[in-house]
Design an enzyme around this catalytic site. Sequence first.
Site, PDB file in Angstrom:
ATOM      1  N   PHE A  87      13.184  11.805  -4.642  1.00  0.00           N
ATOM      2  CA  PHE A  87      12.406  10.789  -3.908  1.00  0.00           C
ATOM      3  C   PHE A  87      11.813  11.052  -2.440  1.00  0.00           C
ATOM      4  O   PHE A  87      12.676  11.478  -1.557  1.00  0.00           O
ATOM      5  CB  PHE A  87      13.620   9.639  -3.525  1.00  0.00           C
ATOM      6  CG  PHE A  87      12.945   8.334  -3.116  1.00  0.00           C
ATOM      7  CD1 PHE A  87      12.309   7.413  -3.912  1.00  0.00           C
ATOM      8  CD2 PHE A  87      13.064   8.142  -1.617  1.00  0.00           C
ATOM      9  CE1 PHE A  87      12.231   6.151  -3.299  1.00  0.00           C
ATOM     10  CE2 PHE A  87      12.723   7.042  -1.036  1.00  0.00           C
ATOM     11  CZ  PHE A  87      12.179   5.965  -1.950  1.00  0.00           C
TER      12      PHE A  87
ATOM     13  N   HIS B 197       3.242  -6.709   0.539  1.00  0.00           N
ATOM     14  CA  HIS B 197       2.814  -5.519  -0.620  1.00  0.00           C
ATOM     15  C   HIS B 197       3.733  -4.471  -0.307  1.00  0.00           C
ATOM     16  O   HIS B 197       4.358  -3.883  -1.447  1.00  0.00           O
ATOM     17  CB  HIS B 197       1.545  -5.080  -0.317  1.00  0.00           C
ATOM     18  CG  HIS B 197       0.623  -5.266  -1.494  1.00  0.00           C
ATOM     19  ND1 HIS B 197      -0.054  -6.657  -1.667  1.00  0.00           N
ATOM     20  CD2 HIS B 197       0.319  -4.750  -2.728  1.00  0.00           C
ATOM     21  CE1 HIS B 197      -0.877  -6.669  -2.924  1.00  0.00           C
ATOM     22  NE2 HIS B 197      -0.592  -5.477  -3.384  1.00  0.00           N
TER      23      HIS B 197
ATOM     24  N   ARG C 210       7.330  12.059  10.509  1.00  0.00           N
ATOM     25  CA  ARG C 210       8.213  12.812   9.431  1.00  0.00           C
ATOM     26  C   ARG C 210       7.323  13.541   8.509  1.00  0.00           C
ATOM     27  O   ARG C 210       7.871  13.969   7.437  1.00  0.00           O
ATOM     28  CB  ARG C 210       8.767  11.549   8.694  1.00  0.00           C
ATOM     29  CG  ARG C 210      10.070  10.634   9.687  1.00  0.00           C
ATOM     30  CD  ARG C 210       9.968   9.179   9.067  1.00  0.00           C
ATOM     31  NE  ARG C 210      11.058   8.675   9.787  1.00  0.00           N
ATOM     32  CZ  ARG C 210      10.898   8.270  11.165  1.00  0.00           C
ATOM     33  NH1 ARG C 210       9.562   8.324  11.447  1.00  0.00           N
ATOM     34  NH2 ARG C 210      11.915   7.689  11.647  1.00  0.00           N
TER      35      ARG C 210
ATOM     36  N   SER D 284       1.071   5.152  -4.474  1.00  0.00           N
ATOM     37  CA  SER D 284       2.620   5.407  -4.915  1.00  0.00           C
ATOM     38  C   SER D 284       2.915   4.412  -5.773  1.00  0.00           C
ATOM     39  O   SER D 284       3.983   4.954  -6.591  1.00  0.00           O
ATOM     40  CB  SER D 284       3.235   4.812  -3.329  1.00  0.00           C
ATOM     41  OG  SER D 284       3.270   5.640  -2.509  1.00  0.00           O
ATOM     42  N   PHE D 285       2.462   3.183  -6.035  1.00  0.00           N
ATOM     43  CA  PHE D 285       3.076   2.527  -7.360  1.00  0.00           C
ATOM     44  C   PHE D 285       2.799   3.140  -8.562  1.00  0.00           C
ATOM     45  O   PHE D 285       3.545   3.178  -9.577  1.00  0.00           O
ATOM     46  CB  PHE D 285       2.223   1.038  -7.445  1.00  0.00           C
ATOM     47  CG  PHE D 285       2.811   0.247  -8.412  1.00  0.00           C
ATOM     48  CD1 PHE D 285       4.077  -0.258  -8.086  1.00  0.00           C
ATOM     49  CD2 PHE D 285       2.331   0.094  -9.766  1.00  0.00           C
ATOM     50  CE1 PHE D 285       4.666  -1.420  -8.942  1.00  0.00           C
ATOM     51  CE2 PHE D 285       3.109  -0.808 -10.444  1.00  0.00           C
ATOM     52  CZ  PHE D 285       4.073  -1.531  -9.915  1.00  0.00           C
TER      53      PHE D 285
ATOM     54  N   THR E 241       0.866  -8.149   4.695  1.00  0.00           N
ATOM     55  CA  THR E 241       1.488  -9.001   3.632  1.00  0.00           C
ATOM     56  C   THR E 241       2.698  -8.530   3.083  1.00  0.00           C
ATOM     57  O   THR E 241       2.980  -7.075   3.346  1.00  0.00           O
ATOM     58  CB  THR E 241       0.311  -9.021   2.427  1.00  0.00           C
ATOM     59  OG1 THR E 241       0.071  -7.513   1.877  1.00  0.00           O
ATOM     60  CG2 THR E 241      -1.042  -9.437   2.958  1.00  0.00           C
TER      61      THR E 241
ATOM     62  N   CYS F 243       3.409   7.897   0.799  1.00  0.00           N
ATOM     63  CA  CYS F 243       3.524   7.113   1.967  1.00  0.00           C
ATOM     64  C   CYS F 243       3.219   5.777   1.757  1.00  0.00           C
ATOM     65  O   CYS F 243       2.088   5.399   1.665  1.00  0.00           O
ATOM     66  CB  CYS F 243       2.785   7.971   2.969  1.00  0.00           C
ATOM     67  SG  CYS F 243       2.816   7.057   4.667  1.00  0.00           S
ATOM     68  N   VAL F 244       4.149   4.797   2.172  1.00  0.00           N
ATOM     69  CA  VAL F 244       3.895   3.331   2.112  1.00  0.00           C
ATOM     70  C   VAL F 244       4.043   2.928   3.573  1.00  0.00           C
ATOM     71  O   VAL F 244       5.099   3.106   4.025  1.00  0.00           O
ATOM     72  CB  VAL F 244       4.767   2.572   0.934  1.00  0.00           C
ATOM     73  CG1 VAL F 244       4.187   1.216   0.766  1.00  0.00           C
ATOM     74  CG2 VAL F 244       4.857   3.239  -0.417  1.00  0.00           C
TER      75      VAL F 244
HETATM   76  N1  RBF Z   1      -0.128   2.637  -1.773  1.00  0.00           N
HETATM   77  C1  RBF Z   1       0.358   3.585  -1.004  1.00  0.00           C
HETATM   78  O1  RBF Z   1       0.626   4.625  -1.600  1.00  0.00           O
HETATM   79  N2  RBF Z   1       0.829   3.473   0.089  1.00  0.00           N
HETATM   80  C2  RBF Z   1       0.529   2.316   0.930  1.00  0.00           C
HETATM   81  O2  RBF Z   1       0.660   1.910   1.736  1.00  0.00           O
HETATM   82  C3  RBF Z   1      -0.205   1.335   0.171  1.00  0.00           C
HETATM   83  N3  RBF Z   1      -0.811   0.002   0.569  1.00  0.00           N
HETATM   84  C4  RBF Z   1      -1.192  -0.914  -0.278  1.00  0.00           C
HETATM   85  C5  RBF Z   1      -1.597  -2.291   0.026  1.00  0.00           C
HETATM   86  C6  RBF Z   1      -2.173  -2.998  -0.587  1.00  0.00           C
HETATM   87  C7  RBF Z   1      -2.404  -4.416  -0.064  1.00  0.00           C
HETATM   88  C8  RBF Z   1      -2.611  -2.679  -1.944  1.00  0.00           C
HETATM   89  C9  RBF Z   1      -3.150  -3.787  -2.948  1.00  0.00           C
HETATM   90  C10 RBF Z   1      -2.254  -1.483  -2.644  1.00  0.00           C
HETATM   91  C11 RBF Z   1      -1.538  -0.693  -1.592  1.00  0.00           C
HETATM   92  N4  RBF Z   1      -1.021   0.703  -2.304  1.00  0.00           N
HETATM   93  C12 RBF Z   1      -0.759   1.790  -1.506  1.00  0.00           C
HETATM   94  C13 RBF Z   1      -1.828   1.028  -3.400  1.00  0.00           C
HETATM   95  C14 RBF Z   1      -0.791   1.013  -4.686  1.00  0.00           C
HETATM   96  O3  RBF Z   1       0.222   1.755  -4.431  1.00  0.00           O
HETATM   97  C15 RBF Z   1      -1.585   1.136  -6.170  1.00  0.00           C
HETATM   98  O4  RBF Z   1      -1.914   2.258  -6.231  1.00  0.00           O
HETATM   99  C16 RBF Z   1      -2.193  -0.069  -6.314  1.00  0.00           C
HETATM  100  O5  RBF Z   1      -1.739  -1.436  -6.287  1.00  0.00           O
HETATM  101  C17 RBF Z   1      -2.823  -0.132  -7.676  1.00  0.00           C
HETATM  102  O6  RBF Z   1      -1.864  -0.086  -8.675  1.00  0.00           O
END
Ligand code: RBF
Length: 158
Positions: free
Chosen positions: A122, A97, A136, A65-66, A95, A89-90
């Site tokens: 969004f 994050h 959802r 997602s980032f 932690t 989906c996060v």
């Molecule tokens: N990306 C998601 O889309 N959903 C998540 O729930 C998610 N959880 C993460 C948890 C951790 C601890 C880390 C390090 C990354 C997670 N990411 C998740 C990936 C993040 O969006 C991204 O792809 C990475 O941090 C690389 O930039």
Amino acid sequence: MATAYQNLSKYDFSSVPDGSDLSIGIVIAEWNRVITEKLLEGACNTLEKHGVKAENIFIKRVPGSFELTYGARRMAETGEVNAVIILGCVIKGETPHFDYICAGVTQGITELNLMCDIPFIFGLLTTNDMQQAEDRAGGKYGNKGDEAAVTALKMAKI
Ligand code: RBF
């Protein structure tokens, strides 16, 4: 605000503009793929139901997602789309994050909406657990992908 009071897939069909002259970009995160692919399916089905041609739906996958904000910007830069739907989906972990990723994406999409000439929608699920995400993504509260597609059509024609 709470999804619990609203089914994301229930809406007045006639209130949604025809999309037969539109091209829509969709940027989707691969993390929690079991959820995000369902969001994608909902979004594509809804766009096509409202006249968007399959060949005018452009899909770009990013790792997590980032990365959605960057993917969405690159999609917009093609100049080929009238709106960009962002699907991810996060899910909350142990932690902090979750907070950083959600804040980053939200801020990123807001900035794209301010900077660019097309709307960015969004469609990011931010849930406490997998069950809330499933609810959802085609579950008991409908599909957030459907809702994002309806919003994209409305915003592209605003
Ligand atoms: N990306 C998601 O889309 N959903 C998540 O729930 C998610 N959880 C993460 C948890 C951790 C601890 C880390 C390090 C990354 C997670 N990411 C998740 C990936 C993040 O969006 C991204 O792809 C990475 O941090 C690389 O930039």
